[in-house]
Design an enzyme around this catalytic site. Structure first.
Site, short mmCIF file in Angstrom:
data_model
loop_
_atom_site.label_atom_id
_atom_site.label_comp_id
_atom_site.label_asym_id
_atom_site.label_seq_id
_atom_site.Cartn_x
_atom_site.Cartn_y
_atom_site.Cartn_z
N ARG A 37 0.85 -1.20 0.00
CA ARG A 37 0.00 0.00 0.00
C ARG A 37 0.88 1.24 0.00
O ARG A 37 1.75 1.41 0.86
CB ARG A 37 -0.90 0.00 1.23
CG ARG A 37 -1.66 1.31 1.47
CD ARG A 37 -2.52 1.18 2.71
NE ARG A 37 -3.16 2.44 3.09
CZ ARG A 37 -2.85 3.14 4.19
NH1 ARG A 37 -1.91 2.69 5.02
NH2 ARG A 37 -3.47 4.27 4.46
N LYS A 224 -13.18 2.57 0.31
CA LYS A 224 -12.94 2.55 1.74
C LYS A 224 -14.23 2.94 2.47
O LYS A 224 -14.77 4.02 2.25
CB LYS A 224 -11.80 3.50 2.11
CG LYS A 224 -10.46 3.05 1.54
CD LYS A 224 -9.36 4.07 1.77
CE LYS A 224 -8.98 4.17 3.24
NZ LYS A 224 -7.82 5.10 3.42
N THR A 285 -6.67 -1.45 9.87
CA THR A 285 -6.52 -0.51 10.99
C THR A 285 -6.23 -1.21 12.32
O THR A 285 -7.05 -1.98 12.84
CB THR A 285 -7.76 0.41 11.17
OG1 THR A 285 -8.14 0.95 9.90
CG2 THR A 285 -7.42 1.55 12.12
#
Length: 482
Positions: A37, A224, A285
């Site tokens: 990423r 997202k 996350t």
């Protein structure tokens, strides 16, 4: 069997100062990273392009298809700066969000806003969450040039911290001027995936696709999911899923807006919903946050990764852990071990999904029949899928199984995009180089010679009667490995 196929769940690792060197990228690929990423909240196009070249080079040297995910920053709703860098707020204090004070003059009585449109999105009674919810403000009064608030949860508040509203609904475009400028520079990177932040509608996805098409790029789009109002409206959510290639369960901002207790069920629903619609899903996350500074994960973090795997996520993502952490390789190894531990559970290896549904195409029928047959015939060691577009292995990957799906294709773009699909091993194989009658034997020979299969195994093979035509898969065979 080749160790590269033992783990089905894919790992996405964020590149940063701790992981951007050629040596570290090579080590991370060896440790098990499937997709890197590039976080466009930091760095320039030129810096990201340099890193992308390193990734492509090291992936080629390793003989693997490793994807690149360009993650757009999206709108950042923040307060401006405090004169002293930070202030201490106590419960009951009055605090004003003020558009008329200088950006760097904030104090314990109030602060300027970086995002003036915030004032038009709030009303008395709203709860504003600052610094990932550590500070809470109750809105008392809203005027054209500011809002008066009362501190509900106090603490130290630093400059440039983000703002969310409990329940979501702050108006901000998903694609900012910065995002559009970044997309204009994407030809230098040629990402396989582009993540669009703070998506609120199908139009956001279509806008991103159009901007990318102007650059002659067709990457897979990852939406997202970060806004509370999106997960609260199934019509909006389903529309976003239909328009995109997949979704990211972005638990940071989403958790702030809905609350961590609600986030647990939302994550499970998003993963299930994405798989039902044949979309890939990344869970992200703080999955191994403690390993930013520690060499081992907590037991709770291992369970978090394992639960996402058991829920059916295609990939689990590392952010600061690999971008700035002290142990980037160790955290990838720990995440891979956690995923493989979960995958040994029977829940991760069997599926009744769609057994009561009618199939709509021959391609879907073959793909899902192959997984069902593989799960119920113990001698089968894998599924070889001769594919042009990648659709058949994607459909196969929606069902749980303990067997690898070998996606064999001459199309490098297809193979790059399959690097994110659970259980799929993308491999370069040019079927057009062989006579039509010899393709099956050559495919098995290729897998055997690379130690993916052994003599005496059986393999399921799918292909199209007309080779090289996307969507034409209509043949399923069980073949011995000799």
């Amino acid at each position: 069997m080749n160790k590269r196929v033992n783990r089905r769940t894919k790992i996405v690792a964020t590149v940063g100062p701790a992981s951007e060197s050629e040596d570290m990228i090579a080590r991370l690929i060896e440790a098990g990273v499937n997709v890197f990423r590039l976080n466009f909240s930091h760095g320039s196009i030129e810096q990201h392009a340099t890193v992308a070249k390193r990734i492509r080079k090291q992936a080629q040297l390793a003989g693997r298809y490793v994807g690149i995910l360009a993650d757009l920053q999206g709108p950042k709703i923040r307060i401006s700066s405090f004169k002293e860098g930070a202030v201490q707020l106590a419960e009951g204090d009055r605090f004003r969000l003020d558009l008329d004070v200088p950006p760097d003059s904030g104090n314990a009585r109030g602060v300027n806003l970086d995002f003036p449109a915030l004032i038009d999105s709030i009303e008395p009674g709203d709860t504003l969450l600052l610094d990932d919810g550590r500070i809470r403000l109750r809105v008392d009064d809203v005027e054209p040039r500011g809002a008066d608030c009362t501190v509900a949860v106090g603490g130290k508040l630093g400059s440039r911290k983000g703002i969310n509203r409990l329940g979501g609904g702050l108006a901000a475009p998903a694609l900012t001027e910065k995002d559009m400028a970044d997309i204009a520079g994407f030809p230098a990177i040629n990402p396989d995936f582009v993540a669009v932040s703070f998506v609120s509608s199908t139009e956001d996805i279509e806008h991103a696709k159009n901007l990318l098409a102007q650059q002659s790029l067709t990457p897979a789009i990852i939406a997202k999911i970060e806004r509370a109002e999106v997960v609260a409206d199934t019509d909006i959510l389903d529309g976003i899923l239909e328009a995109s290639t997949g979704v990211m369960v972005a638990r940071g901002d989403l958790g702030v807006e809905v609350g961590d207790a609600e986030l647990i069920g939302i994550q499970k629903d998003l993963i299930s919903r994405a798989r039902r619609k044949d979309r890939v899903v990344i869970t992200a996350t703080q999955m191994m946050e403690s390993m930013i500074n520690n060499s081992m994960p907590t037991r709770a973090e291992v369970f978090d990764v394992a639960n996402a795997v058991l829920d059916g996520t295609d990939a689990v993502m590392l952010s600061a852990e690999t971008a700035v952490g002290d142990y980037p390789v160790a955290v990838v190894v720990a995440m891979a071990d956690a995923a493989m531990g979960a995958e040994r559970h029977p829940v991760a290896r069997t599926s009744r999904y769609r057994l009561d549904k009618q199939f709509t195409t021959a391609q879907e029928t073959i793909a899902l029949s192959a997984i069902y047959a593989a799960n119920h015939y113990s001698n089968v060691r894998g599924i070889a899928c001769l594919t042009e577009s990648g659709t058949t292995p994607l459909l196969m990957s929606r069902l749980s199984s303990g067997l690898p799906i070998f996606a064999l294709s001459h199309n490098s773009k297809t193979l790059q995009k399959l690097s994110l699909c659970r259980g799929v091993v993308p491999l370069y194989f040019d079927a057009s180089a062989f006579d039509h009658d010899a393709v099956e034997a050559r495919a098995i020979e290729f897998l055997r010679d690379d130690n993916y299969l052994s003599k005496g195994d059986s393999i399921l093979l799918t292909k199209g009667e007309v080779m090289g035509r996307p969507g034409s898969t209509n043949i399923l065979k069980i073949l011995p490995v000799s």
